[in-house]
Design a protein around this motif. Sequence first.
Motif, PDB file in Angstrom:
ATOM      1  N   THR A  11       0.819  -1.220   0.000  1.00 33.00           N
ATOM      2  CA  THR A  11       0.000   0.000   0.000  1.00 33.00           C
ATOM      3  C   THR A  11       0.848   1.263   0.000  1.00 33.00           C
ATOM      4  O   THR A  11       0.326   2.350  -0.237  1.00 33.00           O
ATOM      5  N   GLU A  12       2.157   1.134   0.257  1.00 30.71           N
ATOM      6  CA  GLU A  12       3.048   2.288   0.309  1.00 30.71           C
ATOM      7  C   GLU A  12       3.817   2.516  -0.999  1.00 30.71           C
ATOM      8  O   GLU A  12       4.527   3.502  -1.127  1.00 30.71           O
ATOM      9  N   LEU A  13       3.681   1.603  -1.942  1.00 32.03           N
ATOM     10  CA  LEU A  13       4.410   1.741  -3.203  1.00 32.03           C
ATOM     11  C   LEU A  13       3.874   2.917  -4.019  1.00 32.03           C
ATOM     12  O   LEU A  13       2.658   3.093  -4.150  1.00 32.03           O
ATOM     13  N   SER A  14       4.789   3.694  -4.592  1.00 32.69           N
ATOM     14  CA  SER A  14       4.368   4.750  -5.511  1.00 32.69           C
ATOM     15  C   SER A  14       4.115   4.108  -6.877  1.00 32.69           C
ATOM     16  O   SER A  14       4.557   2.979  -7.144  1.00 32.69           O
ATOM     17  N   ALA A  15       3.433   4.835  -7.729  1.00 31.13           N
ATOM     18  CA  ALA A  15       3.188   4.333  -9.087  1.00 31.13           C
ATOM     19  C   ALA A  15       4.517   4.101  -9.805  1.00 31.13           C
ATOM     20  O   ALA A  15       4.681   3.105 -10.515  1.00 31.13           O
ATOM     21  N   GLN A  16       5.499   4.987  -9.588  1.00 29.25           N
ATOM     22  CA  GLN A  16       6.805   4.850 -10.230  1.00 29.25           C
ATOM     23  C   GLN A  16       7.538   3.602  -9.732  1.00 29.25           C
ATOM     24  O   GLN A  16       8.186   2.910 -10.513  1.00 29.25           O
ATOM     25  N   GLN A  17       7.446   3.317  -8.429  1.00 26.23           N
ATOM     26  CA  GLN A  17       8.100   2.126  -7.886  1.00 26.23           C
ATOM     27  C   GLN A  17       7.453   0.860  -8.439  1.00 26.23           C
ATOM     28  O   GLN A  17       8.152  -0.071  -8.849  1.00 26.23           O
ATOM     29  N   LEU A  18       6.127   0.825  -8.453  1.00 26.01           N
ATOM     30  CA  LEU A  18       5.428  -0.344  -8.982  1.00 26.01           C
ATOM     31  C   LEU A  18       5.761  -0.545 -10.460  1.00 26.01           C
ATOM     32  O   LEU A  18       6.025  -1.664 -10.900  1.00 26.01           O
ATOM     33  N   TYR A  19       5.818   0.537 -11.225  1.00 23.29           N
ATOM     34  CA  TYR A  19       6.171   0.447 -12.638  1.00 23.29           C
ATOM     35  C   TYR A  19       7.579  -0.131 -12.792  1.00 23.29           C
ATOM     36  O   TYR A  19       7.813  -1.022 -13.616  1.00 23.29           O
ATOM     37  N   ALA A  20       8.538   0.354 -12.003  1.00 26.85           N
ATOM     38  CA  ALA A  20       9.922  -0.128 -12.080  1.00 26.85           C
ATOM     39  C   ALA A  20      10.009  -1.610 -11.719  1.00 26.85           C
ATOM     40  O   ALA A  20      10.748  -2.371 -12.346  1.00 26.85           O
ATOM     41  N   ILE A  21       9.246  -2.036 -10.724  1.00 21.26           N
ATOM     42  CA  ILE A  21       9.220  -3.450 -10.316  1.00 21.26           C
ATOM     43  C   ILE A  21       8.714  -4.319 -11.463  1.00 21.26           C
ATOM     44  O   ILE A  21       9.352  -5.305 -11.844  1.00 21.26           O
ATOM     45  N   LEU A  22       7.574  -3.949 -12.009  1.00 17.99           N
ATOM     46  CA  LEU A  22       6.975  -4.748 -13.082  1.00 17.99           C
ATOM     47  C   LEU A  22       7.849  -4.735 -14.331  1.00 17.99           C
ATOM     48  O   LEU A  22       7.965  -5.752 -15.023  1.00 17.99           O
ATOM     49  N   ARG A  23       8.499  -3.629 -14.605  1.00 17.59           N
ATOM     50  CA  ARG A  23       9.393  -3.534 -15.767  1.00 17.59           C
ATOM     51  C   ARG A  23      10.604  -4.451 -15.600  1.00 17.59           C
ATOM     52  O   ARG A  23      10.968  -5.181 -16.530  1.00 17.59           O
ATOM     53  N   LEU A  24      11.239  -4.424 -14.422  1.00 19.42           N
ATOM     54  CA  LEU A  24      12.407  -5.275 -14.186  1.00 19.42           C
ATOM     55  C   LEU A  24      12.021  -6.745 -14.248  1.00 19.42           C
ATOM     56  O   LEU A  24      12.730  -7.550 -14.855  1.00 19.42           O
ATOM     57  N   ARG A  25      10.911  -7.110 -13.632  1.00 16.66           N
ATOM     58  CA  ARG A  25      10.478  -8.505 -13.677  1.00 16.66           C
ATOM     59  C   ARG A  25      10.226  -8.949 -15.116  1.00 16.66           C
ATOM     60  O   ARG A  25      10.632 -10.035 -15.521  1.00 16.66           O
ATOM     61  N   ALA A  26       9.569  -8.112 -15.910  1.00 15.63           N
ATOM     62  CA  ALA A  26       9.310  -8.464 -17.317  1.00 15.63           C
ATOM     63  C   ALA A  26      10.622  -8.550 -18.101  1.00 15.63           C
ATOM     64  O   ALA A  26      10.803  -9.464 -18.911  1.00 15.63           O
ATOM     65  N   GLU A  27      11.532  -7.610 -17.861  1.00 18.18           N
ATOM     66  CA  GLU A  27      12.813  -7.591 -18.576  1.00 18.18           C
ATOM     67  C   GLU A  27      13.577  -8.901 -18.371  1.00 18.18           C
ATOM     68  O   GLU A  27      14.105  -9.472 -19.328  1.00 18.18           O
ATOM     69  N   VAL A  28      13.610  -9.401 -17.132  1.00 21.23           N
ATOM     70  CA  VAL A  28      14.393 -10.598 -16.839  1.00 21.23           C
ATOM     71  C   VAL A  28      13.593 -11.874 -17.048  1.00 21.23           C
ATOM     72  O   VAL A  28      14.021 -12.772 -17.767  1.00 21.23           O
ATOM     73  N   PHE A  29      12.423 -11.970 -16.429  1.00 16.98           N
ATOM     74  CA  PHE A  29      11.686 -13.235 -16.463  1.00 16.98           C
ATOM     75  C   PHE A  29      11.036 -13.525 -17.815  1.00 16.98           C
ATOM     76  O   PHE A  29      10.992 -14.672 -18.245  1.00 16.98           O
TER      77      PHE A  29
END
Length: 152
Positions: A11-29
Amino acid sequence: MSINWICKHHTELSAQQLYAILRLRAEVFVVEQQCVYLDVDGQDLLGDTCHLMAWQAEQLVAYLRLLDPVQQDGNVVIGRVVTAPSACGQGIGHELMVQALDHAGEKWPGRPIYLSAQAHLQGYYGRYGFKPVGEVYLEDGIPHIGMHRDLG
């Protein structure tokens, strides 16, 4: 360059943090490992799930999530463990696991920890006290094995 470690409740994640998380996961996985699957699995925002991030110069260089044991049969579940390709070989993966175990112990003291490891990484996770559970199985076409660690 220093690493800024941040562990946040979903609940504390910013939109930018969530975007970066999903981007990194997609990039690698998805891209690097060529594994077509739905990464957004509905667990990122459940219960008390937390997200551990390593930031270096405004770039997310490592990440994992800690799934709420209430939602996971009493185990803290470590998942989506990833290091950015640009940060490999710098020891960030080791620090990521140390940080994960520290945060899990603080947030959920005495709870066992489970993870689903790519089978070839059993030795790596074994260094952190994880022991294989069950047999190797295929997950999205990649051999995996369950691994368990008692926190107590």
